[in-house]
Design a protein around this motif. Structure first.
Motif, short mmCIF file in Angstrom:
data_model
loop_
_atom_site.label_atom_id
_atom_site.label_comp_id
_atom_site.label_asym_id
_atom_site.label_seq_id
_atom_site.Cartn_x
_atom_site.Cartn_y
_atom_site.Cartn_z
N THR A 254 -122.40 45.06 76.12
CA THR A 254 -123.37 46.41 75.99
C THR A 254 -124.27 46.51 77.38
OG1 THR A 254 -125.24 47.12 74.58
CG2 THR A 254 -125.01 44.77 75.06
N GLY A 255 -124.27 47.77 77.80
CA GLY A 255 -124.95 47.98 78.98
C GLY A 255 -124.35 47.74 80.24
N SER A 256 -123.00 47.60 80.17
CA SER A 256 -122.31 47.23 81.20
C SER A 256 -121.85 48.32 81.97
CB SER A 256 -120.82 46.22 80.96
OG SER A 256 -120.19 47.17 80.34
N GLY A 257 -121.75 49.56 81.30
CA GLY A 257 -121.42 50.61 82.12
C GLY A 257 -119.96 51.33 81.63
N LYS A 258 -119.50 50.66 80.73
CA LYS A 258 -117.95 51.00 80.33
C LYS A 258 -117.93 52.19 79.80
CE LYS A 258 -117.12 49.91 75.93
NZ LYS A 258 -117.15 51.45 75.50
N SER A 259 -118.83 53.10 79.18
CA SER A 259 -118.92 54.43 78.81
C SER A 259 -118.72 55.40 79.83
CB SER A 259 -119.95 54.74 77.93
OG SER A 259 -120.01 54.08 76.65
N THR A 260 -119.59 54.68 81.10
CA THR A 260 -119.41 55.49 82.27
C THR A 260 -117.97 55.48 83.06
OG1 THR A 260 -122.01 55.24 82.80
CG2 THR A 260 -120.48 55.69 84.48
N ALA A 261 -117.57 54.43 82.85
CA ALA A 261 -116.02 54.15 83.48
C ALA A 261 -115.24 54.90 82.51
CB ALA A 261 -115.73 52.69 83.37
N CYS B 69 -106.04 59.88 79.06
CA CYS B 69 -106.01 60.26 77.67
C CYS B 69 -106.91 59.09 77.17
CB CYS B 69 -104.85 60.32 77.02
SG CYS B 69 -104.97 60.49 75.24
N ILE B 70 -108.18 59.24 76.55
CA ILE B 70 -108.98 58.19 75.86
C ILE B 70 -109.11 58.10 74.49
CG2 ILE B 70 -111.45 57.40 75.83
CD1 ILE B 70 -110.27 57.45 78.82
N ILE B 71 -108.75 56.93 73.98
CA ILE B 71 -108.79 56.59 72.59
C ILE B 71 -110.15 55.66 72.35
CG2 ILE B 71 -107.83 55.57 70.39
CD1 ILE B 71 -104.95 56.07 71.85
N ASP B 72 -111.24 56.38 71.94
CA ASP B 72 -112.63 55.61 71.61
C ASP B 72 -112.62 55.16 70.31
OD1 ASP B 72 -115.24 55.41 71.50
OD2 ASP B 72 -115.77 57.09 72.64
N ALA B 73 -112.54 53.81 70.49
CA ALA B 73 -112.96 52.98 69.25
C ALA B 73 -114.17 53.22 68.53
CB ALA B 73 -112.69 51.32 69.38
N ASP B 74 -115.29 53.40 69.25
CA ASP B 74 -116.49 53.66 68.68
C ASP B 74 -116.54 54.80 67.93
OD1 ASP B 74 -118.01 51.14 69.08
OD2 ASP B 74 -119.04 51.76 71.01
N GLN B 75 -116.20 55.90 68.47
CA GLN B 75 -115.93 57.18 68.11
C GLN B 75 -115.22 57.27 66.51
OE1 GLN B 75 -113.62 60.36 69.73
NE2 GLN B 75 -115.49 61.59 69.84
N LEU B 76 -113.97 56.34 66.54
CA LEU B 76 -113.43 56.24 65.32
C LEU B 76 -114.28 55.48 64.22
CD1 LEU B 76 -109.99 55.22 66.69
CD2 LEU B 76 -110.40 57.39 65.68
N SER B 77 -114.89 54.50 64.76
CA SER B 77 -115.75 53.69 63.75
C SER B 77 -116.73 54.63 63.43
CB SER B 77 -116.27 52.43 64.56
OG SER B 77 -117.18 51.65 63.47
N ARG B 78 -117.45 55.29 64.15
CA ARG B 78 -118.50 56.30 63.68
C ARG B 78 -117.83 57.13 62.50
NH1 ARG B 78 -119.95 56.05 69.37
NH2 ARG B 78 -119.05 57.94 69.69
N LYS C 253 -105.91 52.94 63.19
CA LYS C 253 -105.80 54.36 63.56
C LYS C 253 -105.47 54.20 65.25
CE LYS C 253 -109.29 56.07 60.61
NZ LYS C 253 -108.81 57.47 59.86
N ILE C 254 -105.98 53.28 65.99
CA ILE C 254 -105.61 53.37 67.49
C ILE C 254 -104.05 53.05 67.72
CG2 ILE C 254 -105.78 51.71 69.36
CD1 ILE C 254 -108.80 51.39 68.76
N LEU C 255 -103.58 52.19 66.81
CA LEU C 255 -102.02 52.01 67.07
C LEU C 255 -101.36 53.05 66.60
CD1 LEU C 255 -101.92 48.36 65.79
CD2 LEU C 255 -101.89 49.01 67.96
N ARG C 256 -101.71 53.83 65.59
CA ARG C 256 -100.94 55.07 65.11
C ARG C 256 -101.15 55.95 66.14
NH1 ARG C 256 -104.08 56.79 60.57
NH2 ARG C 256 -103.41 55.03 59.52
N LYS C 257 -102.22 56.29 66.80
CA LYS C 257 -102.47 57.06 67.89
C LYS C 257 -101.61 56.86 69.24
CE LYS C 257 -104.34 60.81 69.94
NZ LYS C 257 -103.95 62.09 69.46
N ILE C 258 -101.51 55.54 69.42
CA ILE C 258 -100.87 55.31 70.67
C ILE C 258 -99.24 55.60 70.31
CG2 ILE C 258 -99.94 53.16 71.96
CD1 ILE C 258 -102.59 51.84 71.59
N GLU C 259 -98.99 55.22 69.17
CA GLU C 259 -97.33 55.54 68.81
C GLU C 259 -96.91 57.07 68.84
OE1 GLU C 259 -94.74 53.28 68.32
OE2 GLU C 259 -96.44 52.06 69.20
N VAL D 28 -107.78 52.67 75.80
CA VAL D 28 -108.35 52.29 74.49
C VAL D 28 -109.71 51.74 74.78
CG1 VAL D 28 -108.33 50.84 72.57
CG2 VAL D 28 -105.99 51.82 73.67
N ASP D 29 -110.66 52.55 74.69
CA ASP D 29 -112.19 52.21 74.93
C ASP D 29 -112.69 51.56 73.80
OD1 ASP D 29 -114.89 52.15 75.62
OD2 ASP D 29 -115.04 54.25 75.65
#
Length: 202
Positions: free
Chosen positions: A11-18, A28-37, A95-101, A114-115
């Protein structure tokens, strides 16, 4: 050929900025936090289990989740944090694995990111081709979070204590991106990584 990269960082490392910059670069971004939300949005499929485990106190009167109250509750208590992760993690991974496939089946040739802040903790590291870890000096992370989230220093320290340390994550990752400098330095590191991947595929 499609390349799947796991992107993580404390948290706070700048991952979202990257991640935002990688999206600008055409990844192509698969956002785990967005899926969780999505699971915990009003009417989301995880709300029933959250209510059963944490009670009505973490919900607003209209039935929506009080994320700030739940966050304060779980980040300061490892058992509660793990209980929440168990509710949402399995569904998010599926959901992430399904999207990758899906992307592979369409012949997608982009770099797929995979963010996932809990990439290592939830066992996703072996589902990607390689993993990138964003790190940053702890003091910089604390200052960012105090400014961004309006929370006090001790709460941030408690939150960090409940996450894997950078040293533990470094031992698990393929690539370390140091975000202790300015944005230009961060972007240059990412550019070199993208160029390396493109050269490998050429």
């Amino acid at each position: 050929m499609m390349k799947v990269i796991g992107l993580t960082g404390g948290t706070g490392s700048g991952k979202s900025t990257a991640a935002a910059y990688l999206k600008e670069k055409g990844c192509c971004i698969i956002d785990a936090d967005q899926l969780s939300r999505g699971l915990t949005a009003k009417g989301g499929e995880a709300l029933g289990a959250i209510r059963d485990r944490f009670g009505e106190d973490v919900f607003f009167d209209d039935g929506s989740l009080d994320r700030k109250k739940l966050g304060a509750l779980v980040f300061n208590d490892e058992k509660k944090r793990k209980a929440l992760e168990e509710i949402t993690t399995d569904i998010v991974i599926e959901k992430i694995l399904r999207k990758i496939e899906e992307l592979r089946s369409t012949g997608n040739e982009k770099i797929v990111i995979v963010d996932a802040p809990l990439l290592f903790e939830c066992g996703m590291k072996d589902c990607t081709d390689e993993n990138w870890l964003i790190i940053c000096r702890q003091e910089s992370r604390i200052n960012r979070l105090m400014l961004r989230d309006g929370i006090d220093r001790q709460s941030i320290m408690d939150r960090m204590a409940n996450q894997l340390s950078d040293d533990e994550k470094i031992a698990l990752t393929d690539v370390v991106i140091d975000n202790s400098g300015d944005l230009e330095e961060l972007y240059n590191q990412i550019d070199r990584l993208i160029e390396r991947i493109k050269n490998e595929e050429a």
